[in-house]
Write a protein that holds these residues in place. Structure first.
Motif, PDB file in Angstrom:
ATOM      1  N   VAL A  70       6.446   6.373 -10.743  1.00  0.00           N
ATOM      2  CA  VAL A  70       5.083   5.834 -10.648  1.00  0.00           C
ATOM      3  C   VAL A  70       4.843   4.804 -11.752  1.00  0.00           C
ATOM      4  O   VAL A  70       4.324   3.702 -11.508  1.00  0.00           O
ATOM      5  N   ASP A  71       5.243   5.160 -12.975  1.00  0.00           N
ATOM      6  CA  ASP A  71       5.072   4.225 -14.094  1.00  0.00           C
ATOM      7  C   ASP A  71       5.863   2.943 -13.859  1.00  0.00           C
ATOM      8  O   ASP A  71       5.374   1.843 -14.132  1.00  0.00           O
ATOM      9  N   ALA A  72       7.090   3.093 -13.346  1.00  0.00           N
ATOM     10  CA  ALA A  72       7.921   1.918 -13.099  1.00  0.00           C
ATOM     11  C   ALA A  72       7.291   1.018 -12.041  1.00  0.00           C
ATOM     12  O   ALA A  72       7.301  -0.218 -12.164  1.00  0.00           O
ATOM     13  N   ALA A  73       6.729   1.629 -11.003  1.00  0.00           N
ATOM     14  CA  ALA A  73       6.080   0.853  -9.950  1.00  0.00           C
ATOM     15  C   ALA A  73       4.869   0.103 -10.498  1.00  0.00           C
ATOM     16  O   ALA A  73       4.649  -1.071 -10.185  1.00  0.00           O
ATOM     17  N   GLU A  74       4.086   0.774 -11.338  1.00  0.00           N
ATOM     18  CA  GLU A  74       2.913   0.131 -11.927  1.00  0.00           C
ATOM     19  C   GLU A  74       3.321  -0.978 -12.885  1.00  0.00           C
ATOM     20  O   GLU A  74       2.701  -2.049 -12.924  1.00  0.00           O
ATOM     21  N   GLN A  75       4.375  -0.724 -13.667  1.00  0.00           N
ATOM     22  CA  GLN A  75       4.827  -1.736 -14.620  1.00  0.00           C
ATOM     23  C   GLN A  75       5.360  -2.971 -13.907  1.00  0.00           C
ATOM     24  O   GLN A  75       5.225  -4.091 -14.412  1.00  0.00           O
ATOM     25  N   LEU A  76       5.960  -2.774 -12.728  1.00  0.00           N
ATOM     26  CA  LEU A  76       6.472  -3.898 -11.960  1.00  0.00           C
ATOM     27  C   LEU A  76       5.344  -4.869 -11.628  1.00  0.00           C
ATOM     28  O   LEU A  76       5.517  -6.092 -11.668  1.00  0.00           O
ATOM     29  N   ILE A  77       4.174  -4.315 -11.329  1.00  0.00           N
ATOM     30  CA  ILE A  77       3.031  -5.155 -11.002  1.00  0.00           C
ATOM     31  C   ILE A  77       2.375  -5.700 -12.255  1.00  0.00           C
ATOM     32  O   ILE A  77       2.138  -6.900 -12.389  1.00  0.00           O
ATOM     33  N   THR A  78       2.071  -4.805 -13.217  1.00  0.00           N
ATOM     34  CA  THR A  78       1.317  -5.238 -14.398  1.00  0.00           C
ATOM     35  C   THR A  78       2.115  -6.196 -15.271  1.00  0.00           C
ATOM     36  O   THR A  78       1.539  -7.040 -15.946  1.00  0.00           O
ATOM     37  N   SER A  79       3.468  -6.084 -15.253  1.00  0.00           N
ATOM     38  CA  SER A  79       4.263  -6.993 -16.072  1.00  0.00           C
ATOM     39  C   SER A  79       4.147  -8.429 -15.571  1.00  0.00           C
ATOM     40  O   SER A  79       4.383  -9.377 -16.322  1.00  0.00           O
ATOM     41  N   SER A 270      10.190   1.834 -19.134  1.00  0.00           N
ATOM     42  CA  SER A 270       9.519   0.886 -18.250  1.00  0.00           C
ATOM     43  C   SER A 270       8.158   0.440 -18.777  1.00  0.00           C
ATOM     44  O   SER A 270       7.490  -0.384 -18.163  1.00  0.00           O
ATOM     45  N   SER A 271       7.742   0.985 -19.915  1.00  0.00           N
ATOM     46  CA  SER A 271       6.422   0.654 -20.459  1.00  0.00           C
ATOM     47  C   SER A 271       6.382  -0.791 -20.940  1.00  0.00           C
ATOM     48  O   SER A 271       7.183  -1.216 -21.781  1.00  0.00           O
ATOM     49  N   LEU A 272       5.422  -1.557 -20.438  1.00  0.00           N
ATOM     50  CA  LEU A 272       5.259  -2.946 -20.867  1.00  0.00           C
ATOM     51  C   LEU A 272       4.957  -3.019 -22.355  1.00  0.00           C
ATOM     52  O   LEU A 272       5.474  -3.886 -23.071  1.00  0.00           O
ATOM     53  N   LEU A 273       4.136  -2.091 -22.861  1.00  0.00           N
ATOM     54  CA  LEU A 273       3.761  -2.089 -24.270  1.00  0.00           C
ATOM     55  C   LEU A 273       4.963  -1.802 -25.171  1.00  0.00           C
ATOM     56  O   LEU A 273       5.176  -2.480 -26.185  1.00  0.00           O
ATOM     57  N   VAL A 274       5.767  -0.810 -24.806  1.00  0.00           N
ATOM     58  CA  VAL A 274       6.957  -0.474 -25.597  1.00  0.00           C
ATOM     59  C   VAL A 274       7.931  -1.645 -25.605  1.00  0.00           C
ATOM     60  O   VAL A 274       8.477  -2.019 -26.651  1.00  0.00           O
ATOM     61  N   ARG A 275       8.155  -2.247 -24.442  1.00  0.00           N
ATOM     62  CA  ARG A 275       9.065  -3.391 -24.381  1.00  0.00           C
ATOM     63  C   ARG A 275       8.535  -4.566 -25.201  1.00  0.00           C
ATOM     64  O   ARG A 275       9.296  -5.244 -25.899  1.00  0.00           O
ATOM     65  N   ALA A 276       7.243  -4.819 -25.104  1.00  0.00           N
ATOM     66  CA  ALA A 276       6.666  -5.956 -25.823  1.00  0.00           C
ATOM     67  C   ALA A 276       6.778  -5.774 -27.332  1.00  0.00           C
ATOM     68  O   ALA A 276       7.110  -6.723 -28.060  1.00  0.00           O
ATOM     69  N   PHE A 277       6.527  -4.553 -27.818  1.00  0.00           N
ATOM     70  CA  PHE A 277       6.605  -4.333 -29.260  1.00  0.00           C
ATOM     71  C   PHE A 277       8.056  -4.381 -29.737  1.00  0.00           C
ATOM     72  O   PHE A 277       8.352  -4.917 -30.813  1.00  0.00           O
TER      73      PHE A 277
END
Length: 290
Positions: A70-79, A270-277
């Motif tokens: 679910v998180d990966a699916a959401e991150q695919l869109i929000t990223s 898959s977290s956009l925030l973790v990847r960005a930091f």
């Protein structure tokens, strides 16, 4: 499902509620409702802690995988459509953080104003999953684990002592001579192991002495007071070396630098925030030549 997974990971309704921003009562009621709907007991409750039943563990494993999807699916869109936002719980070693993250974190938050960072400075290796951290900064060899690791910098270990100590006890000319010296060690073990490069090979030398601590600044100060020899990262002892309160020893046996990593649980990959930091830290430390 998410409430149940957090409850099992935290082994507490209260701690799970804190992580999710919910009350203990709400978390308890939702887990009870889940058990009623499934017709199975998922948790064993006691006054001290919670533990999952065998069915609860099986459900937790499946639920965790589903939530990751679910998180990966959401991150695919929000990223593609959104900037990093939300809470990032971060653990970092105290001295490294005060010297190197003090400017980095505000710069990241200025770039991403919808991010909230909760920073814990601690020289112990925290349990990221059990204690609810999103990521941590770790220095040195990483223990085998399921955590994802990314190298962001390298530091040098410097073996050094005060001029006064060396006048009284002599200067070691080879790593093996440390056995007859007072060595100030990091960690909990009564004896420590320091690493050197001898004739092109890595050699570990057992050391011991009158003091051990889990904080590098305390050991540096003890060395400056003449209590013994230390082996510490360069960012802790650089100022003391510059003004000769400490002097390096065994420099020709110095091993290669040790790595600084950011680590995070696989389910945060898959977290956009973790990847960005992580990207921001790598960018900043690369720019400084670390």
């Amino acid at each position: 499902m998410r409430i149940f997974v957090e409850t099992v990971d935290a082994q507490s309704f209260t701690a799970a509620g804190d992580r999710l921003g919910l009350s203990k009562q709400f978390v308890s009621k939702r887990v009870a409702a889940l058990e009623k709907r499934l017709g199975a007991r998922l948790l064993v409750r006691s006054t001290r802690r919670l533990r999952a039943t065998d069915l609860g563990l099986a459900y937790h494993e499946r639920a965790q995988r589903i939530l990751e999807e679910v998180d990966a699916a959401e991150q695919l869109i929000t990223s593609q459509t959104a900037a990093p936002r939300g809470l990032l719980r971060l653990s970092a070693p105290m001295t490294f953080a005060t010297l190197h993250l003090g400017a980095v974190i505000p710069a990241f938050m200025q770039r991403h104003p919808e991010v909230v960072i909760e920073l814990e400075l601690n020289d112990r290796a925290v349990d990221l999953i059990g204690e609810g951290y999103d990521m941590a900064v770790r220095i040195g060899t990483l223990a085998d684990s399921s955590l994802v690791a990314r190298r962001i910098a390298a530091v040098q270990l410097i073996t050094c002592a005060s001029p006064g100590y060396l006048r009284r006890h002599g200067t070691p000319s080879a790593p093996g001579e440390l056995a007859s010296h007072a060595c100030l060690t990091y960690g909990r073990a009564r004896r420590g192991e320091w690493t050197f490069r001898v004739e092109g090979r890595i050699r570990k030398v057992s050391v011991s002495g009158p003091m051990r601590a889990n904080n590098g600044e305390m050991l540096r100060d003890a060395a400056m007071a003449g209590l013994g020899i230390v082996s510490l990262p360069d960012f802790i002892v650089a100022a003391a070396l510059a003004d000769r309160r400490l002097v390096p020893v065994l420099d020709k046996f110095r091993p290669e630098g040790i790595n600084v990593h950011v680590v995070y649980p696989q389910h945060r990959q898959s977290s956009l925030l973790v990847r960005a930091f992580s990207d921001f830290l790598a960018e900043r430390f690369s720019a400084t030549g670390a």
